[in-house]
Scaffold this motif. Structure first.
Motif, PDB file in Angstrom:
ATOM      1  N   ALA A 189       0.815  -1.215   0.000  1.00 16.07           N
ATOM      2  CA  ALA A 189       0.000   0.000   0.000  1.00 16.07           C
ATOM      3  C   ALA A 189       0.848   1.264   0.000  1.00 16.07           C
ATOM      4  O   ALA A 189       0.367   2.336  -0.393  1.00 16.07           O
ATOM      5  N   LEU A 190       2.096   1.155   0.434  1.00 18.39           N
ATOM      6  CA  LEU A 190       2.982   2.320   0.449  1.00 18.39           C
ATOM      7  C   LEU A 190       3.414   2.748  -0.953  1.00 18.39           C
ATOM      8  O   LEU A 190       3.776   3.916  -1.164  1.00 18.39           O
ATOM      9  N   THR A 210      -4.612   3.485   4.022  1.00 15.60           N
ATOM     10  CA  THR A 210      -5.079   2.581   5.079  1.00 15.60           C
ATOM     11  C   THR A 210      -6.039   1.542   4.533  1.00 15.60           C
ATOM     12  O   THR A 210      -5.984   0.358   4.913  1.00 15.60           O
ATOM     13  N   GLU A 211      -6.926   1.950   3.637  1.00 16.37           N
ATOM     14  CA  GLU A 211      -7.878   1.000   3.062  1.00 16.37           C
ATOM     15  C   GLU A 211      -7.158  -0.070   2.244  1.00 16.37           C
ATOM     16  O   GLU A 211      -7.546  -1.251   2.267  1.00 16.37           O
ATOM     17  N   ASN A 212      -6.117   0.318   1.531  1.00 20.52           N
ATOM     18  CA  ASN A 212      -5.361  -0.668   0.746  1.00 20.52           C
ATOM     19  C   ASN A 212      -4.644  -1.676   1.640  1.00 20.52           C
ATOM     20  O   ASN A 212      -4.489  -2.844   1.260  1.00 20.52           O
ATOM     21  N   THR A 234      -4.080 -11.627  -4.096  1.00 20.47           N
ATOM     22  CA  THR A 234      -3.244 -10.469  -3.774  1.00 20.47           C
ATOM     23  C   THR A 234      -2.796  -9.753  -5.038  1.00 20.47           C
ATOM     24  O   THR A 234      -2.843  -8.516  -5.117  1.00 20.47           O
ATOM     25  N   ALA A 235      -2.358 -10.503  -6.052  1.00 18.73           N
ATOM     26  CA  ALA A 235      -1.921  -9.889  -7.306  1.00 18.73           C
ATOM     27  C   ALA A 235      -3.071  -9.173  -7.998  1.00 18.73           C
ATOM     28  O   ALA A 235      -2.904  -8.062  -8.524  1.00 18.73           O
ATOM     29  N   ALA A 236      -4.264  -9.811  -7.991  1.00 17.97           N
ATOM     30  CA  ALA A 236      -5.421  -9.176  -8.629  1.00 17.97           C
ATOM     31  C   ALA A 236      -5.830  -7.906  -7.889  1.00 17.97           C
ATOM     32  O   ALA A 236      -6.137  -6.879  -8.512  1.00 17.97           O
ATOM     33  N   THR A 237      -5.826  -7.967  -6.553  1.00 19.99           N
ATOM     34  CA  THR A 237      -6.183  -6.787  -5.758  1.00 19.99           C
ATOM     35  C   THR A 237      -5.170  -5.665  -5.955  1.00 19.99           C
ATOM     36  O   THR A 237      -5.535  -4.491  -6.082  1.00 19.99           O
ATOM     37  N   PHE A 238      -3.896  -6.037  -5.991  1.00 13.67           N
ATOM     38  CA  PHE A 238      -2.854  -5.028  -6.209  1.00 13.67           C
ATOM     39  C   PHE A 238      -3.013  -4.373  -7.577  1.00 13.67           C
ATOM     40  O   PHE A 238      -2.854  -3.154  -7.717  1.00 13.67           O
ATOM     41  N   PHE A 239      -3.328  -5.164  -8.592  1.00 13.47           N
ATOM     42  CA  PHE A 239      -3.467  -4.613  -9.943  1.00 13.47           C
ATOM     43  C   PHE A 239      -4.644  -3.646 -10.017  1.00 13.47           C
ATOM     44  O   PHE A 239      -4.534  -2.559 -10.599  1.00 13.47           O
ATOM     45  N   VAL A 253      -2.409  -0.375  -9.298  1.00 11.42           N
ATOM     46  CA  VAL A 253      -1.951  -0.108 -10.661  1.00 11.42           C
ATOM     47  C   VAL A 253      -3.039   0.550 -11.489  1.00 11.42           C
ATOM     48  O   VAL A 253      -2.803   1.562 -12.163  1.00 11.42           O
ATOM     49  N   LEU A 254      -4.249  -0.026 -11.445  1.00  9.81           N
ATOM     50  CA  LEU A 254      -5.315   0.434 -12.328  1.00  9.81           C
ATOM     51  C   LEU A 254      -6.007   1.688 -11.813  1.00  9.81           C
ATOM     52  O   LEU A 254      -6.346   2.585 -12.598  1.00  9.81           O
ATOM     53  N   SER A 255      -6.244   1.784 -10.531  1.00 12.50           N
ATOM     54  CA  SER A 255      -7.052   2.900 -10.015  1.00 12.50           C
ATOM     55  C   SER A 255      -6.498   3.475  -8.716  1.00 12.50           C
ATOM     56  O   SER A 255      -7.241   3.584  -7.728  1.00 12.50           O
ATOM     57  N   PRO A 256      -5.230   3.874  -8.660  1.00 13.44           N
ATOM     58  CA  PRO A 256      -4.748   4.506  -7.432  1.00 13.44           C
ATOM     59  C   PRO A 256      -5.353   5.881  -7.212  1.00 13.44           C
ATOM     60  O   PRO A 256      -5.302   6.414  -6.109  1.00 13.44           O
ATOM     61  N   PHE A 257      -5.924   6.460  -8.276  1.00 10.89           N
ATOM     62  CA  PHE A 257      -6.491   7.807  -8.202  1.00 10.89           C
ATOM     63  C   PHE A 257      -7.960   7.815  -7.814  1.00 10.89           C
ATOM     64  O   PHE A 257      -8.583   8.884  -7.797  1.00 10.89           O
TER      65      PHE A 257
END
Length: 439
Positions: free
Chosen positions: A52-53, A169-171, A194-199, A203-207
């Motif tokens: 998450a960092l 925090t949510e991530n 974990t990989a799917a959630t991270f993506f 990756v896809l929607s950090p904004f």
């Protein structure tokens, strides 16, 4: 209770406010981290924390980039980030859990998750994040209504820091739970949750969360510049409503058919993100133009050198000036140049706001202007020469202009508008034709 809190936060001394905020953020931070650790497990917590960092520094740097045209104090930005990561996250996780459990007992349990994610979570989370903006706007109104916080760009930056903290925090929670699930099932890395959630989330929607809350921030920022009470109340509420609607649409996209998420992402989220990105760039440019236009008045009156104006209105020139100062005077000199540039930008935006608001729009204009001019005067001997040199090196000056010849060509300049305060209250320049190149 609200009136009592307002009186406490409005006291002149900042010690009480700082202590209250530090204790509040510290207590909620410890509580939310322990709560997340209990739900994810210790291993999941640290894995989620590390993942998450990753998007946090780029997001904070992007929002700070927008605010650098007229930078505000870091304590305000850290307050918003801490509120989002600690207090708002704790409020959201407790309220969402309570509402979901209550709906599961009162109605169909299968519909509780849908109602919780679409109807409850957007309202609770956006209100919790907006509380930080409301605190800055209502309880610390002078810094928000005037520079360094004076407009939509400042609401944009404050909202971005708040939402980035909340998403962080949510991530941790989502990624930690996903890791614990993969650990229990023994899933491989490529096929893991974990990989799917991270993506999806990093990756896809950090904004995503910043995009929602920025709508609220734009409402608060626009309200700060309005003199009408109806707009000062209505614009933040409108921004908050738009943030809730966008958040609800995003959360509900996964429940609308197989490709609902991709339709909402491609047709709504990406275009809105592009629009806000364009708006951020435009606001930054407009701020720099306002800095150049308003500082020319003070340059004509002798408070700053004419060669300093184009340098103060150019971010590369400011960076070059700091580097030049660091090379000759070390970090204290570079810090003095940074503060000089920040005060000059604040002074320019203060004057722009006063001119737009009218003669009765800002009763504290003269006092804040006098304070900023005094601070500029104290650092001008250090900052003035390097800013003038940076303007020359960056080729920002008009052809045949000489930074050291301000007095020779001053007779060709139009008369500068009178400063709207009594100059005797501020240390006046010893030489009205003070040269920036020699300062």
């Amino acid at each position: 209770m609200l009136r009592a809190l307002s009186r406490v936060l409005a006291r002149p001394s900042g010690t009480a406010r700082a202590c209250v905020l530090v204790v509040l953020l510290g207590a909620t931070g410890v509580a939310i981290l322990e709560l997340v650790r209990e739900q994810t497990g210790t291993a999941g917590f640290f894995v989620g924390l590390g993942l998450a960092l990753l998007p946090v520094p780029p997001l904070l740097a992007a929002f700070r980039w927008l605010g650098r045209a007229a930078p505000g104090p870091w304590r305000q930005l850290l307050l918003c980030f801490g509120w989002g990561a600690c207090t708002a996250a704790l409020i959201a996780i407790l309220a969402n859990s309570f509402a979901t459990e209550w709906m599961a007992e009162a109605a169909d349990p299968s519909a509780a998750d849908l109602l919780g994610s679409v109807a409850v979570a957007p309202v609770v989370e956006e209100c919790a994040k907006a509380a930080a903006l409301f605190a800055v706007f209502a309880f610390r109104r002078p810094p928000f209504a005037g520079p360094p916080y004076a407009g939509a760009a400042d609401g944009f930056v404050l909202a971005g820091f708040t939402a980035t903290g909340f998403a962080f925090t949510e991530n941790i929670l989502y990624l930690g739970n996903a890791f614990e699930e993969d650990l229990a099932k023994g899933t491989g890395v490529l096929d893991s949750v974990t990989a799917a959630t991270f993506f999806v989330r990093v990756v896809l929607s950090p904004f995503a969360h910043p995009l929602f809350t920025v709508l609220t921030g734009l409402g608060f920022g626009a309200a700060a510049l309005s003199a009408r009470r109806s707009r000062r109340t209505g614009l933040p509420l409108l921004g908050l409503a738009l943030a809730m609607a966008a958040h609800a649409l995003w959360n509900g996209s996964s429940h609308v058919g197989q490709y609902g998420f991709y339709w909402v992402y491609g047709c709504v989220m990406v275009p809105v993100f592009g629009l806000l990105l364009w708006l951020a760039v435009r606001m930054r440019r407009e701020r720099l133009r306002a800095v150049a236009a308003e500082l020319s008045v003070y340059a004509a009156a002798g408070w700053i050198g004419p060669a300093e104006v184009p340098a103060l209105a150019s971010m590369p020139a400011r960076s070059l000036a700091r580097a030049l100062a660091r090379g000759t005077g070390g970090r204290p000199a570079a810090r003095a140049v940074s503060r000089y540039a920040a005060d000059a930008a604040a002074l320019a935006l203060l004057r722009r706001h006063a001119r737009c608001a009218g003669p009765d729009g800002d009763a504290g204009f003269a006092g804040r202007e006098r304070e900023l001019l005094h601070r500029l005067w104290l650092r001008r001997a250090t900052a003035g020469p390097v800013l003038a040199r940076a303007a020359v090196l960056e080729e920002l000056l008009p052809p045949r202009s000489d930074p050291s010849a301000g007095s020779r060509g001053r007779h060709a300049r139009p008369a500068a508008p009178a400063l709207p305060f009594a100059p005797a209250a501020v240390p006046a320049p010893r030489r009205p034709e003070f040269s920036a190149a020699r300062g």
